[in-house]
Write a protein that holds these residues in place. Structure first.
Motif, PDB file in Angstrom:
ATOM      1  N   CYS A  53       0.938  -1.188   0.014  1.00  0.00           N
ATOM      2  CA  CYS A  53      -0.164   0.051   0.017  1.00  0.00           C
ATOM      3  C   CYS A  53       0.919   1.195   0.110  1.00  0.00           C
ATOM      4  O   CYS A  53       0.348   2.423  -0.271  1.00  0.00           O
ATOM      5  N   LYS A 131       6.867   0.236  -4.299  1.00  0.00           N
ATOM      6  CA  LYS A 131       6.484   0.491  -5.875  1.00  0.00           C
ATOM      7  C   LYS A 131       7.404  -0.790  -6.494  1.00  0.00           C
ATOM      8  O   LYS A 131       6.526  -1.550  -7.144  1.00  0.00           O
ATOM      9  N   LYS A 134       5.569  -3.950  -5.821  1.00  0.00           N
ATOM     10  CA  LYS A 134       4.214  -4.489  -6.438  1.00  0.00           C
ATOM     11  C   LYS A 134       4.522  -4.933  -7.884  1.00  0.00           C
ATOM     12  O   LYS A 134       3.846  -5.568  -8.358  1.00  0.00           O
TER      13      LYS A 134
ATOM     14  N   SER B 338     -16.397  -0.571  -4.177  1.00  0.00           N
ATOM     15  CA  SER B 338     -15.735  -0.670  -5.469  1.00  0.00           C
ATOM     16  C   SER B 338     -14.408   0.351  -5.448  1.00  0.00           C
ATOM     17  O   SER B 338     -13.956   0.395  -6.642  1.00  0.00           O
ATOM     18  N   ASP B 339     -14.271   1.069  -4.497  1.00  0.00           N
ATOM     19  CA  ASP B 339     -13.417   2.216  -4.553  1.00  0.00           C
ATOM     20  C   ASP B 339     -11.790   1.633  -4.370  1.00  0.00           C
ATOM     21  O   ASP B 339     -11.524   1.333  -3.210  1.00  0.00           O
ATOM     22  N   THR B 340     -11.250   1.668  -5.376  1.00  0.00           N
ATOM     23  CA  THR B 340      -9.861   0.949  -5.270  1.00  0.00           C
ATOM     24  C   THR B 340      -9.043   1.946  -4.765  1.00  0.00           C
ATOM     25  O   THR B 340      -7.530   1.823  -4.723  1.00  0.00           O
ATOM     26  N   LYS B 341      -9.348   3.221  -4.762  1.00  0.00           N
ATOM     27  CA  LYS B 341      -8.538   4.408  -4.445  1.00  0.00           C
ATOM     28  C   LYS B 341      -8.082   4.458  -2.927  1.00  0.00           C
ATOM     29  O   LYS B 341      -7.173   4.650  -2.318  1.00  0.00           O
ATOM     30  N   ASN B 342      -9.147   3.736  -2.271  1.00  0.00           N
ATOM     31  CA  ASN B 342      -9.106   3.916  -0.806  1.00  0.00           C
ATOM     32  C   ASN B 342      -8.215   2.682  -0.073  1.00  0.00           C
ATOM     33  O   ASN B 342      -8.567   1.420  -0.614  1.00  0.00           O
ATOM     34  N   LEU B 343      -7.279   2.756   0.106  1.00  0.00           N
ATOM     35  CA  LEU B 343      -6.160   1.809   0.751  1.00  0.00           C
ATOM     36  C   LEU B 343      -6.666   0.626   1.616  1.00  0.00           C
ATOM     37  O   LEU B 343      -6.591  -0.596   1.364  1.00  0.00           O
ATOM     38  N   LYS B 346      -9.446  -1.254  -0.430  1.00  0.00           N
ATOM     39  CA  LYS B 346      -8.600  -2.368  -1.367  1.00  0.00           C
ATOM     40  C   LYS B 346      -7.881  -3.402  -0.639  1.00  0.00           C
ATOM     41  O   LYS B 346      -8.098  -4.493  -1.123  1.00  0.00           O
TER      42      LYS B 346
END
Ligand code: SF4
Ligand code: SF4
Ligand code: SF4
Ligand code: SF4
Ligand code: SF4
Lengths: 191, 423
Positions: A53, A131, A134, B338-343, B346
């Motif tokens: 993350c 990074k 990933k 479905s919000d993949t921006k929220n770590l 996700k």
């Protein structure tokens, strides 16, 4: 004489309470003793749980972070087109800075023999941003992964990254086995 | 809801297959050039033997502090000792682990079936309390790095009105209670997270805490030892041990002659002044006894009110727990799933846990907060009840003495006493 009696009585009560407090301390001690080990505990990242993350780079109390990328060579494919080294979609596999996925150019690429390349992390440069991890786990074998480096880590009572890690990937491990490295890694060299 | 659960199960399966495939994506090459594959380095953590050395040093500083203040009666000695503590436990050991924070490790060890602690942590928790039971808060005098950093910065202490002190005295109980609740539910270690001085010891840390630390130290120039007096949760425990300590330090080496010289000497307002005869007339005493018993009877009421109040705020309190926060977020905003921006979301999706599992776990934790809230509230109610009740206690005091609970055994007042001990 009445004063004397009062003082005596107060002393008696004090001694009683002191004993009671002492016994409660002993009680806590005994209850907690069953959960104690002679060993020390340290924080470590489970690479199988980490979802890259990026918080390891930003949330450690140390700056730069005590988390670094390590290379589990055992698992590496020594690929020419390394998903951890190159930005996705590079045209030519050239080692110029603009092609590096790593923001600090902390990965060194060395030619071994056709068609294999070795990738070495320069720990002083790595900031633990994940990074490359990933990239490596999406396009390669996942041999690059993060670990808390115990020469850098302060072993906080509660690891500040563990608290915010969305994948619950950080937990305490016995200090005798302080690393969780991919592949069948036994011991290894000690720095 | 079921449907989504299924989807997530399916998704996680997919991820699992991917991960498995990962391991074999590129086979390990067979080198012909005699290349030797290196191993990753594994620098060792600080050795366990050194942790035991820390325990030894803690024991030594506690013994030395107790001896210095009770036997040697040397303020200068205590000062040097606290400088050593500041350097060793503060700057060298970088503040971790300390007895103050160990409250949380002990709590979590008692509540979490799998959490283990090192024996050194348990000793760090118990040793200062045992010493306090015999010699008073000598830990605060010479073995606590947090106390030491504040103590050497006492510059021009001002006296604080009693009622303000009494009111502020409630905060450490609240802090202690919250720290125990958050540790017991596995939510957070708030004492460590909001430690204002650990940032100095490490010369690094979140800048908000550094600013708070600087502010406290500046405040401490005039309001001596602000963290110790207004926040320290361990201080609550030490306070109670010290009240019943066997050999607490005294201001005078022999008999107090009530010369009043020591009266202004304590920067922490810990010296109790003799109660004047006028207040202690029979009539006043009887009246106070009546009030005292009345308020004693009210304590259960306070406890109930406190328990009810804290327990009903369990929804708010439990928000600090990651799982509770996430499930609340997803229930309030299902579209975020479905919000993949929220770590956090996700990572949750990738973890393979189902939404139902998350919600179930969140409500379990919330239930813990609800029952824990009764204990915390009851405890706080008890504290308030006793504080009010104690307003009507008058000790028959004829000499100048430190308040055994509040006194940090720093030894400053001793130098003000003109009495010398005759051999
Ligand atoms: S915080 Fe957790 S998920 Fe994020 S990079 Fe670190 S270990 Fe991985
Ligand atoms: S990409 Fe990030 S984690 Fe990987 S080597 Fe570079 S700084 Fe370290
Ligand atoms: S324990 Fe502290 S120093 Fe170590 S990785 Fe976690 S936050 Fe960083
Ligand atoms: S009151 Fe707390 S912070 Fe202050 S010296 Fe005592 S234990 Fe340390
Ligand atoms: S020893 Fe106690 S009473 Fe004396 S100055 Fe220090 S804190 Fe105050």
């Amino acid at each position: 004489m009445a004063e004397d009696k009062i003082i005596k009585r107060r002393e008696f009560i004090h001694t009683g309470v002191r004993f009671a407090l002492g016994i409660s301390l002993a009680g806590i001690g005994v209850a907690a003793a069953r959960k104690t080990t002679a060993e020390k505990w340290v924080w470590q990242i489970d690479p199988a749980k980490c979802t890259q993350c990026g918080r390891c780079a930003t949330d450690c109390v140390k700056s730069p972070s005590a988390v670094k990328c390590i290379h589990a060579y055992e698992v590496c494919g020594y690929c020419d087109l390394c998903g951890g080294y190159f930005k996705p979609g590079v045209k030519k596999m050239e080692t110029g800075g603009e092609n590096h996925l790593c923001p600090t150019a902390a990965i060194q690429r060395k030619f071994i023999e056709e068609p294999y390349f070795e990738y070495v992390i320069i720990e002083e440069l790595c900031i633990g941003c994940a990074k490359c991890v990933k990239g490596c786990s999406s396009f390669g074998n996942g041999s690059l992964h993060l670990q808390i480096r115990h020469n850098l880590c302060d072993n906080c009572n509660e690891c500040a990254i563990a608290r915010v890690c969305p994948s619950d990937a950080i937990s305490r491990v016995p200090a005798s086995q302080p690393y969780i490295i991919k592949g069948d890694f036994h011991g290894g060299t000690k720095a | 809801m079921k449907n989504i659960g299924h989807k997530i199960v399916f998704l996680s399966f997919f991820v699992l297959i991917l991960v498995q495939a990962n391991a074999q994506r590129f086979p390990k090459p067979e080198f012909e050039s005699g290349y030797e594959q290196p191993s990753p380095t594994t620098p060792e953590p600080r050795s366990n033997a050194l942790e035991y050395l820390d325990v030894l040093i803690l024991f030594a500083s506690l013994s030395l502090a107790s001896w210095l203040v009770i036997k040697r009666r040397s303020r200068r000695g205590v000062l040097w000792l606290s400088i050593f503590t500041l350097l060793y436990f503060g700057f060298y050991r970088e503040g971790c682990i300390c007895s103050v924070g160990s409250i949380q490790n002990i709590t979590l060890a008692l509540f979490d079936p799998v959490y283990k602690i090192s024996i050194t942590v348990l000793i760090f928790f118990l040793l200062p309390l045992v010493f306090a039971l015999f010699f008073g808060r000598t830990f605060c005098a010479g073995a606590c790095p947090l106390g030491a950093i504040q103590d050497i910065l006492v510059f021009r202490p001002v006296s604080i009105p009693v009622w303000v002190r009494k009111a502020l005295g409630f905060i450490p109980y609240l802090y202690l209670g919250l720290a125990v609740l958050y540790a017991a539910t596995g939510t957070d270690f708030i004492i460590c997270r909001y430690d204002p001085f650990v940032g100095f010891f490490r010369m690094d840390g979140p800048y908000t805490m550094i600013i708070i630390g600087i502010a406290l130290l500046l405040l401490g120039l005039f309001f001596a030892r602000p963290y110790c007096r207004v926040f320290c949760p361990y201080g609550v425990l030490l306070n109670w041990m010290s009240r019943f300590s066997k050999y607490h330090m005294t201001i005078t080496p022999a008999e107090c002659i009530s010369c009043k010289l020591c009266e202004p000497s304590c920067p922490f307002d810990a010296i109790e002044i003799p109660v004047s005869e006028k207040v202690r007339t029979q009539k006043v005493l009887r009246q106070n006894l009546k009030r005292f018993s009345l308020y004693a009877l009210l304590i259960p009421v306070w406890m109930f009110i406190g328990g009810y109040a804290v327990s009903s705020s369990h929804v708010l309190l439990s928000k600090a727990h990651q799982d509770v926060y996430l499930s609340e977020l997803l229930i309030a905003h299902p579209e975020l799933k479905s919000d993949t921006k929220n770590l956090d979301i996700k990572a949750f999706l990738e973890s393979g846990k189902t939404f139902d599992e998350l919600v179930a776990n969140a409500s379990l934790i919330r239930a813990k907060f609800k029952s824990g809230g009764w204990f915390l509230g009851g405890f706080l109610g008890l504290v308030i009840g006793i504080m009010i009740m104690n307003q009507f206690v008058f000790r028959t005091k004829t000499i100048y003495e430190p308040h055994k609970g509040d006194c940090f055994s720093c030894g400053r007042c001793m130098d003000y006493c003109p009495v010398v001990k005759l051999k």
